[in-house]
Design a protein around this motif. Structure first.
Motif, mmCIF file in Angstrom:
data_model
loop_
_atom_site.group_PDB
_atom_site.id
_atom_site.type_symbol
_atom_site.label_atom_id
_atom_site.label_comp_id
_atom_site.label_asym_id
_atom_site.label_seq_id
_atom_site.Cartn_x
_atom_site.Cartn_y
_atom_site.Cartn_z
ATOM 1 N N GLY A 119 0.809 -1.215 0.000
ATOM 2 C CA GLY A 119 0.000 0.000 0.000
ATOM 3 C C GLY A 119 0.834 1.252 0.000
ATOM 4 N N LEU A 120 1.888 1.274 0.791
ATOM 5 C CA LEU A 120 2.660 2.499 0.974
ATOM 6 C C LEU A 120 3.717 2.729 -0.104
ATOM 7 N N ALA A 121 4.342 1.648 -0.553
ATOM 8 C CA ALA A 121 5.417 1.838 -1.537
ATOM 9 C C ALA A 121 5.421 0.738 -2.585
ATOM 10 N N PRO A 122 4.307 0.571 -3.310
ATOM 11 C CA PRO A 122 4.263 -0.520 -4.298
ATOM 12 C C PRO A 122 5.332 -0.372 -5.372
ATOM 13 N N GLU A 123 5.719 0.873 -5.677
ATOM 14 C CA GLU A 123 6.683 1.095 -6.762
ATOM 15 C C GLU A 123 8.068 0.559 -6.408
ATOM 16 N N LYS A 124 8.314 0.350 -5.125
ATOM 17 C CA LYS A 124 9.644 -0.146 -4.730
ATOM 18 C C LYS A 124 9.730 -1.674 -4.788
ATOM 19 N N GLY A 125 8.595 -2.327 -4.884
ATOM 20 C CA GLY A 125 8.606 -3.795 -4.828
ATOM 21 C C GLY A 125 8.818 -4.440 -6.191
ATOM 22 N N VAL A 126 9.338 -5.636 -6.142
ATOM 23 C CA VAL A 126 9.397 -6.482 -7.345
ATOM 24 C C VAL A 126 8.707 -7.784 -6.961
ATOM 25 N N ASN A 127 7.558 -8.035 -7.548
ATOM 26 C CA ASN A 127 6.747 -9.170 -7.115
ATOM 27 C C ASN A 127 7.252 -10.490 -7.718
ATOM 28 N N ALA A 128 7.828 -11.296 -6.851
ATOM 29 C CA ALA A 128 8.422 -12.561 -7.308
ATOM 30 C C ALA A 128 7.361 -13.524 -7.825
ATOM 31 N N ILE A 129 6.177 -13.468 -7.244
ATOM 32 C CA ILE A 129 5.115 -14.381 -7.695
ATOM 33 C C ILE A 129 4.684 -14.024 -9.122
ATOM 34 N N HIS A 130 4.519 -12.714 -9.375
ATOM 35 C CA HIS A 130 4.144 -12.291 -10.730
ATOM 36 C C HIS A 130 5.206 -12.729 -11.746
ATOM 37 N N GLU A 131 6.441 -12.568 -11.358
ATOM 38 C CA GLU A 131 7.525 -12.971 -12.256
ATOM 39 C C GLU A 131 7.493 -14.487 -12.499
ATOM 40 N N LEU A 132 7.261 -15.236 -11.429
ATOM 41 C CA LEU A 132 7.226 -16.700 -11.569
ATOM 42 C C LEU A 132 6.088 -17.117 -12.500
ATOM 43 N N VAL A 133 4.944 -16.482 -12.331
ATOM 44 C CA VAL A 133 3.801 -16.806 -13.188
ATOM 45 C C VAL A 133 4.151 -16.521 -14.658
ATOM 46 N N ALA A 134 4.790 -15.399 -14.899
ATOM 47 C CA ALA A 134 5.179 -15.058 -16.278
ATOM 48 C C ALA A 134 6.113 -16.136 -16.847
ATOM 49 N N GLN A 135 7.035 -16.608 -16.015
ATOM 50 C CA GLN A 135 7.971 -17.643 -16.475
ATOM 51 C C GLN A 135 7.237 -18.957 -16.759
ATOM 52 N N ILE A 136 6.269 -19.281 -15.910
ATOM 53 C CA ILE A 136 5.537 -20.536 -16.097
ATOM 54 C C ILE A 136 4.719 -20.481 -17.388
ATOM 55 N N VAL A 137 4.142 -19.321 -17.670
ATOM 56 C CA VAL A 137 3.386 -19.163 -18.919
ATOM 57 C C VAL A 137 4.316 -19.390 -20.119
#
Ligand SMILES: [Zn+2]
Length: 365
Positions: A190-208
């Motif tokens: 909520g406070l600093a989404p721009e600083k995060g790198v979402n590992a789950i999103h990346e993993l999903v992209a790789q699985i696709v």
């Protein structure tokens, strides 16, 4: 044969429990010693001991050797006999590990009996290798198996046959396991989404991306079978990982798949990928079994039954020996069903038949 199978089944031998496995190994060694073979228990620090048996036929001029290969470990924990006792019913023998692959070991033992009693003119040393960790990937036995195979003209694998007709396994897929780990960056969602790198999103992209490598027609499969990641809601996941199951019929496809996997690049420029693993068992390609199968088929015919063949999606220790280019015939063990299941059983009247088939192969090869 049934009495031996009953005793062997009652020696429970889980891959992960060394003490009972060792007792089973000792029991097996004694069976071979009683038959005048040389039985050598190969000490193993973590798993059950392996057993190497050498039978030198009385022939004077022995050339090289034949390898009879199998495993005595089972997937069943100690105490399974309580709810799944050895029993005989309707022409079948039930019990943990009967089909995969204790009946196969019994058949090999009786094949040796037949050769001895008939004074068959066997021209080669026969080595029987019974290992303790096939069901958990053969980590401690692989080198031993490969060493023995290198010295052999042919390898006969006593893994169960396939289906009610007892088809031999003339090809098997190569099998592997890989781990894909994504390292991202945690941040408050909520406070600093721009600083995060979402590992789950990346993993999903790789699985696709990976999913597109599947080619069912060629028998190439890659499946994410276990995934995990993240820590809690409101924290952008900094970690995610997948365990991948890899399979292929051909060595070339196996190499391509491994290469592609290890060449994966992150889609998010600040994510990091870590890739480990690959194929543990190369494929058993039919070209390494065709000659032996043709011979087995004609022996079966002379013994009065017909023998078919099949391709198996799972691997065995025969994959290792075939990959070395040594002629390998797999699925020569029991006829039955229910491997790793509550109704595991073998069809009793096929046991002498299959023992005879193995004996003839050993005498002819
Ligand atoms: Zn098995």
């Amino acid at each position: 044969m049934l009495e031996t199978l009953r005793e062997l089944t009652q020696h429970e031998s889980p891959s992960l429990d060394k003490a009972p496995a060792d007792q089973c190994c000792r029991f097996l060694a004694d069976l071979w010693l009683k038959r005048g073979a040389i039985a050598e228990i190969l000490q193993n620090e973590i798993r059950g001991n392996h057993l190497r048996v050498v039978w030198n036929p009385p022939s004077l001029r022995l050339k090289s050797q034949l390898l009879v290969l199998g495993h005595y470990d089972t997937v069943y924990p100690i105490g399974t006999l309580g709810k799944m006792p050895f029993r005989i019913s309707g022409g079948k023998a039930y019990g943990p590990g009967t089909f995969d692959m204790k009946a196969g070991i019994v058949q090999a033992l009786f094949a040796l009996d037949a050769l001895r009693e008939l004074r068959a003119q066997v021209q080669k040393h026969v080595v029987f290798l019974w290992t303790s960790d096939e069901e958990i990937g053969s980590t401690t036995s692989r080198r031993l198996i490969e060493e023995q195979a290198q010295r052999s003209d042919a390898v006969f694998v006593l893994e169960p046959s396939l289906g009610p007709r007892g088809l031999l396994k003339t090809s098997r897929k190569g099998v592997g396991e890989a781990h894909l780990t994504v390292h991202g960056r945690a941040s408050h969602a909520g406070l600093a989404p721009e600083k995060g790198v979402n590992a789950i999103h990346e993993l999903v992209a790789q699985i696709v991306r990976i999913e597109k490598w599947n080619n069912l027609r060629r028998g190439v499969t890659i499946n994410a079978d276990i995934v995990s990641g993240g820590s809690r809601t409101n924290v952008i996941a900094d970690h995610a990982e997948a365990t991948l199951d890899l399979r292929a019929w051909r060595q070339a496809d196996m190499r391509t798949l491994e290469k592609r996997l290890h060449a994966l690049k992150p889609q998010h420029r600040r994510a990091n990928l870590e890739i480990r693993g690959g194929f543990d068992r190369p494929p058993l390609e039919r070209k390494h079994s065709a000659g032996l199968f043709a011979r087995a088929k004609s022996i079966a015919k002379s013994l009065g039954f017909s023998l078919g063949e099949a391709a198996a999606g799972g691997g065995s220790d025969g994959n290792f020996t075939a990959a070395l280019g040594i002629p390998t015939l797999d699925g020569l063990g029991a006829v039955g069903d229910g491997a790793h299941a509550i109704d595991e059983h073998v069809v009793i009247d096929t046991m002498p038949q299959r023992a005879a088939l193995l004996a003839a192969l050993l005498a002819e090869c």
